[in-house]
Design an enzyme around this catalytic site. Structure first.
Site, short mmCIF file in Angstrom:
data_model
loop_
_atom_site.label_atom_id
_atom_site.label_comp_id
_atom_site.label_asym_id
_atom_site.label_seq_id
_atom_site.Cartn_x
_atom_site.Cartn_y
_atom_site.Cartn_z
N LYS A 1 -12.16 -23.95 45.73
CA LYS A 1 -13.56 -24.29 46.01
C LYS A 1 -14.28 -24.82 44.77
O LYS A 1 -15.21 -25.60 44.89
CB LYS A 1 -14.31 -23.09 46.60
CG LYS A 1 -13.83 -22.76 48.01
CD LYS A 1 -14.90 -22.12 48.86
CE LYS A 1 -14.45 -22.06 50.31
NZ LYS A 1 -15.44 -21.64 51.24
N LYS B 1 -8.19 -28.42 55.19
CA LYS B 1 -8.66 -27.74 56.40
C LYS B 1 -9.99 -28.34 56.88
O LYS B 1 -10.75 -28.89 56.07
CB LYS B 1 -8.76 -26.23 56.18
CG LYS B 1 -10.01 -25.76 55.55
CD LYS B 1 -10.07 -24.23 55.63
CE LYS B 1 -11.28 -23.77 54.86
NZ LYS B 1 -12.07 -22.78 55.47
N LYS C 1 -16.94 -27.07 57.51
CA LYS C 1 -18.29 -27.49 57.92
C LYS C 1 -19.03 -28.19 56.79
O LYS C 1 -19.99 -28.90 57.05
CB LYS C 1 -19.09 -26.31 58.48
CG LYS C 1 -19.20 -25.10 57.60
CD LYS C 1 -20.00 -24.02 58.31
CE LYS C 1 -19.23 -22.73 58.47
NZ LYS C 1 -18.85 -22.08 57.22
N1 AQP Z 1 -10.33 -25.05 59.58
C1 AQP Z 1 -10.24 -23.77 59.90
N2 AQP Z 1 -9.22 -23.33 60.68
C2 AQP Z 1 -9.14 -22.02 61.00
N3 AQP Z 1 -10.02 -21.08 60.61
C3 AQP Z 1 -11.05 -21.48 59.86
N4 AQP Z 1 -12.09 -20.81 59.32
C4 AQP Z 1 -12.86 -21.68 58.64
N5 AQP Z 1 -12.35 -22.91 58.72
C5 AQP Z 1 -11.22 -22.83 59.45
C6 AQP Z 1 -12.32 -19.37 59.48
O1 AQP Z 1 -13.67 -19.19 59.86
C7 AQP Z 1 -14.13 -17.94 59.33
C8 AQP Z 1 -15.47 -18.12 58.72
O2 AQP Z 1 -15.35 -18.98 57.63
P1 AQP Z 1 -16.56 -19.31 56.68
O3 AQP Z 1 -17.43 -20.26 57.37
O4 AQP Z 1 -17.25 -18.07 56.24
O5 AQP Z 1 -15.88 -19.91 55.39
P2 AQP Z 1 -14.83 -21.05 55.23
O6 AQP Z 1 -13.47 -20.55 55.55
O7 AQP Z 1 -15.03 -21.58 53.84
O8 AQP Z 1 -15.24 -22.10 56.33
P3 AQP Z 1 -15.67 -23.62 56.13
O9 AQP Z 1 -16.04 -24.15 57.46
O10 AQP Z 1 -14.63 -24.34 55.34
O11 AQP Z 1 -16.98 -23.45 55.27
P4 AQP Z 1 -17.38 -24.19 53.94
O12 AQP Z 1 -17.38 -25.63 54.27
O13 AQP Z 1 -18.73 -23.67 53.61
O14 AQP Z 1 -16.37 -23.83 52.88
C9 AQP Z 1 -13.06 -17.44 58.34
O15 AQP Z 1 -12.35 -16.37 58.95
C10 AQP Z 1 -12.18 -18.64 58.14
O16 AQP Z 1 -10.82 -18.26 57.89
#
Ligand code: AQP
Length: 337
Positions: free
Chosen positions: A116, A199, A202
């Site tokens: 990150k 991956k 958002k």
């Molecule tokens: N692409 C993905 N596939 C499967 N699982 C996912 N999760 C996130 N993206 C995927 C799961 O969603 C839960 C919540 O995640 P989060 O929003 O707290 O953090 P993240 O994993 O960092 O999700 P994003 O969408 O990628 O957010 P940003 O863009 O802010 O970094 C977790 O259980 C995660 O595994």
């Protein structure tokens, strides 16, 4: 409900954007299922979100959108607890204690920080660096023992156990329990529609890289039509998909959304090109996701309802967390509040 003796589940999601299909298939869908067997606390982790700068108005909007989408997906804020993290100061209080328990060397091993923070680690916020300590506090503040997480979060969960063990050892107590990961086999890892080696996220700068859970049918269809693929037809077996990450990702999404295995999904489209497959994929996504986005839009038409629901969730969450964090502070020698 949290006063009952069934195991307590806690999980969080960052309002760092509109939730995506990745969040849905990797987390939210399982959260809904878990409500039948456990007492669940679902936390919209706005304090985690600000480890990367957030536009304040967008953060507020995204917090409400997240709550609306979770309720629209089937999270029951009456039977379980849905709240936003910053409204329960126990998280930050315990996180500070954990900042003093966790070792720098432990945090240096966290691979997600490296991912990150990107190339310029010196410019990353210190919040991003200590994020795993706050995540440990999110869980331990409730003595939750089960945490549904994606595989990418496993390392953070191990850290949360190391922190609990060191706290217990340093203060001669058996206060924080061990946490177990609830890794559900059907939870799918969804990759970006523009680059299947990354991956779906958002906060990705390209909206075309993801399906947002608030997208309408036309946007879903367009994004799937434009999703990156390769020129080859779909093969008979999954083994032949080696080195074709886009095909694997799209078939994985189709399988997850139609409750099939990826191999079963492939047999439906073997020998064909991506065109007809993408059409079926868009259809399946639209029929699954449109009721969710429509319901979320209805809920968002009444922001006061969302705010009241979150505030009530926060009050109930605080009733569970405050005595636990008060006791942790007493153990370490803080004067009583
Ligand atoms: N692409 C993905 N596939 C499967 N699982 C996912 N999760 C996130 N993206 C995927 C799961 O969603 C839960 C919540 O995640 P989060 O929003 O707290 O953090 P993240 O994993 O960092 O999700 P994003 O969408 O990628 O957010 P940003 O863009 O802010 O970094 C977790 O259980 C995660 O595994």
């Amino acid at each position: 409900m949290v006063e009952t003796s069934s195991p307590r589940v806690l999980s969080g999601i960052a309002p760092s954007g509109v939730p995506t299909l990745g969040n849905y298939l990797g987390a939210m869908r399982n959260w809904v299922r878990l409500q039948d067997g456990y007492d669940c606390l679902y936390c919209i982790v706005d304090q985690h979100a600000i480890t990367n700068w957030q536009n304040p108005a967008e953060l507020r909007d995204n917090t409400r959108i997240m709550a609306a989408v979770l309720i629209a997906c089937g999270i029951d804020p009456e039977k379980h607890i849905l709240f936003h993290q910053s409204a329960v100061p126990a998280h930050a209080r315990l996180a500070w204690i954990f900042n003093c328990v966790a070792r720098v060397g432990w945090l240096n091993r966290m691979t997600q920080f490296k991912d990150k923070a990107g190339k310029d680690r010196e410019a990353a916020s210190t919040g991003l660096y200590v994020y795993p300590n706050l995540m440990a506090a999110d869980v331990h503040a409730y003595h939750a023992t089960l945490v549904p997480v994606g595989d990418d979060q496993r390392q953070h969960l191990e850290l949360a156990n190391d922190i609990a063990e060191k706290f217990n050892h340093d203060y001669g107590v058996k206060f924080f329990p061990r946490i177990e990961a609830l890794i559900t086999p059907e939870s799918a890892r969804v990759m970006s529609l523009r680059d299947a080696t990354k991956k779906m996220s958002k906060s990705d700068s390209s909206d075309q890289s993801r399906i947002n859970l608030m997208d309408d049918a036309d946007s879903i269809a367009l994004k799937i039509r434009r999703a990156k693929t390769d020129p080859l037809p779909l093969p008979e077996t999954f083994a032949e998909l080696k080195d074709r990450p886009e095909a694997i990702n799209l078939l994985g999404i189709y399988a997850a959304i139609t409750n099939a295995t990826p191999a079963e999904a492939l047999t439906q489209f073997a020998g064909g090109g991506f065109g007809p497959f993408k059409e079926k994929l868009a259809e399946a996504l639209i029929s699954h996701l449109t009721p969710i986005s429509e319901q979320a839009k209805k809920l968002l038409a009444d922001p006061a309802f969302i705010d009241t629901t979150l505030q009530s969730g926060a009050r109930r969450a605080a009733c569970v967390a405050n005595p636990i964090v008060d006791e942790a502070e007493r153990i370490i020698g803080f004067l009583p509040r």
